[in-house]
Every structure is written in C-alpha cells, then in structure tokens.
Design a protein around this motif. Sequence first.
Motif, mmCIF file in Angstrom:
data_model
loop_
_atom_site.group_PDB
_atom_site.id
_atom_site.type_symbol
_atom_site.label_atom_id
_atom_site.label_comp_id
_atom_site.label_asym_id
_atom_site.label_seq_id
_atom_site.Cartn_x
_atom_site.Cartn_y
_atom_site.Cartn_z
ATOM 1 N N GLY A 1 -9.753 9.429 0.658
ATOM 2 C CA GLY A 1 -10.049 9.246 2.066
ATOM 3 C C GLY A 1 -10.251 10.487 2.894
ATOM 4 N N TYR B 1 -8.044 4.792 -3.143
ATOM 5 C CA TYR B 1 -8.892 5.314 -2.075
ATOM 6 C C TYR B 1 -8.832 6.845 -2.053
ATOM 7 C CZ TYR B 1 -9.434 0.681 0.048
ATOM 8 O OH TYR B 1 -9.752 -0.633 0.284
ATOM 9 N N GLN C 1 -3.591 5.565 -2.135
ATOM 10 C CA GLN C 1 -4.615 6.406 -1.529
ATOM 11 C C GLN C 1 -4.139 7.821 -1.277
ATOM 12 O OE1 GLN C 1 -5.808 4.956 2.378
ATOM 13 N NE2 GLN C 1 -3.957 3.711 2.527
ATOM 14 N N ASN D 1 0.834 -1.202 0.000
ATOM 15 C CA ASN D 1 0.000 0.000 0.000
ATOM 16 C C ASN D 1 0.868 1.250 0.000
ATOM 17 O OD1 ASN D 1 -2.176 -1.761 0.237
ATOM 18 N ND2 ASN D 1 -2.244 -1.592 2.469
ATOM 19 N N SER E 1 -3.144 -1.074 -2.351
ATOM 20 C CA SER E 1 -3.926 0.129 -2.610
ATOM 21 C C SER E 1 -3.030 1.349 -2.759
ATOM 22 C CB SER E 1 -4.914 0.358 -1.461
ATOM 23 O OG SER E 1 -4.214 0.669 -0.259
ATOM 24 N N THR F 1 0.542 5.385 0.608
ATOM 25 C CA THR F 1 -0.327 6.442 1.113
ATOM 26 C C THR F 1 0.318 7.796 0.889
ATOM 27 O OG1 THR F 1 -1.261 4.989 2.813
ATOM 28 C CG2 THR F 1 -1.498 7.353 3.158
ATOM 29 N N THR G 1 -5.044 10.604 1.268
ATOM 30 C CA THR G 1 -5.761 10.874 2.518
ATOM 31 C C THR G 1 -5.724 12.349 2.894
ATOM 32 O OG1 THR G 1 -3.802 10.350 3.845
ATOM 33 C CG2 THR G 1 -5.341 8.547 3.393
#
Length: 337
Positions: free
Chosen positions: A273, A271, A246, A220, A244, A222, A248
């Motif tokens: 988020g 994602y 993402q 993942n 994933s 982020t 955020t």
Amino acid sequence: GTGAALVGTNQDNNARLYWDSLADDAGSNAVFTGVADGTADRDFGPIPGYTEAPTPAPDDPAQDTQRVTVNGNTISGTGAVAILSGTVIFNTNQTYGGVTTISGGTLQLGNGGTTGTVAGTIVDNGVLILNHSDSLSLAGLTGTGGVVVSSGTVSFKGTANTYSGGTTLNGGTVTSGTDSAFSTGPLTINGGLFTSSGTRAYTFSQLNIGGNFTLSGSGNATFAMPVNLGSTTPVITNSAGSGSRQFTGVVSGGAGVGITFSGFTGGSQFYLGNQGNTFSGLLKISGGEVVVNDDGALGGATSLTLDGSASRLTLDVGRPLAGRDWASRGTRSLRAI
C-alpha cells in the motif's frame, strides 16, 4: 540463610565459574555473571546444579564470556536474581518470588523442552531468549532489552510490555491479542509463524525480514512501519485464517531482492500500500491474491511471476503498470479493476 546472595563473577581460563561470596544479606540477590578472568582469586568450588559451557582456549578474550545452565535445581525464596553478563539458561522452573533483572548479557528460558520459567516479573536490559517446545505467556516485561523467540508458542499478553529493545522471531510461533502487546522497537522475522486475532495495527518501529515466514490469524493485520527485506528474497506464506495482511510502510531491500507471496486465498489478500516502495527484483505470487493501490507500490520490480491459475495481481482503479515489461504475465491471472 534465607537472604543468601550467590554471586559468581569470575572464571579462570578453564571456564570454571567462581563464587565470590555466599552470605546472608538484606539484598537477597542471586547474581550470576561471566566476565574476563583474573578479577578475584577466591574459589569456593563448583556450584551444584549447574553445567558450564565448553572450555574456551586459554587466554582467548573472545571466549571469556561464561555460559551457565541451571539444569535440575531450582532457585527458591523471596529474593531477586540479576544477570550481569554472559549467558544464563534456566532449564527448570524457578520458584523464587523476586524480580529477575537482566542487567547485561542473556537469560534463556528453556532449552527446547517444556520447562524453564521464572515466577516473578522480568526487567530486561539485555537479551531474553524463549526456547520452549510448548506454550509460554509474556506480560509485564519492562526494560531496554530485546526478546528472541527461538521455538514454542509465545503469547504476548496485555498492554504492559514496555521493553524497548525489539522482538526477534527465529522459529516457533508468536501470537498477540492486542496491538500494543509488543515492544515499540523493531520486529525482526527470520522464520516461524506470526499470528494474531482480530483487527490489528502494529506499532513496531521497523520490520526487518531475514528469512521465510508465515502469517495467520483472523481479521486484518496492518504493518505500517518501514519494511526491510534484507539481502535475500523472502517467501511470505499465508496460513489458516481470514482477513487481509498489509504493508503500508515503505518496503525496501538489497539490490535485486523481491518478494514471493504464497497462499493468500480464501478471503485473505496481501496488500502493498505504499507508493514509495523501493524493493527490486522478482515479484512472485504462488497462489492467492496480492493487491496494489498504485504503480509505485510495486517498487522497482521489473518482473512478475504468477505461479498457477489461482495466482492474481489486482490493481486498484485507474492505476496502469506504466513502463513495465511483463509480457509473460498472462492476461487470465492479471486482473485490473
């Protein structure tokens, strides 16, 4: 001599670079700069092994910055090199052992080929451009300047890259094996491939998106910083890999700027988020799955396109799409869980 200092600090209106001095000294510095003409009048002749930028118009201050290319020769010895202003391009692999300091201006390593490196460490207080067709590794980079990747594959190594001026990906591939391999300054992506291995939580101060690009890697990834989409809707494509990706942090952009996601399949979802997202415009999914955990994560988007039966927008539990007129979305491709 062994400690020769090659100093070029002047050009005339015909864009010739002058040597101000060539003498043995204890500093062992090779310094190349391009500055406005007229600060000295000593001409020691052309510098062997260098090519110059096209001749600027006479007395045009906007073109006074000189570009010098080290093309075929190498700088050797134990001394250091400093770039004070202008643009210096190393087309060959330099063997001098001292520190390379970009005090101002730009140092470009490579010109689209497989050569153009320095042997020692780099202190970047200006701009460092990496322009190779093969692979490079970057570790131990310090200073207040930034890094621009134009082509090739650049691996950011370890945790000792403390430069603060930010990272720009214009083309090629950027990869890292640790969260802190990059500067904590902004990341700007105008194109190319950004890849990582393992689970990563990046600490850039901001992500600026200026064009279409691709994400890949295992685990993942982020991006928790604010994301600026700029003035044109970008296409974010997933390449090989799993896990994933993402955003955020808050995602914003110019009026009417949305996002297109492509290829987030095979265990790779994207994602959104942050319930405070403010981007507007079209949200398009061209194959794969985009997950939102709150209606607010969709920002000001008022239209949705699901391109193909494999495209899916997934909503977290109990989060309705309040007040959104997406009648054409198609129930088979919009799944609420």
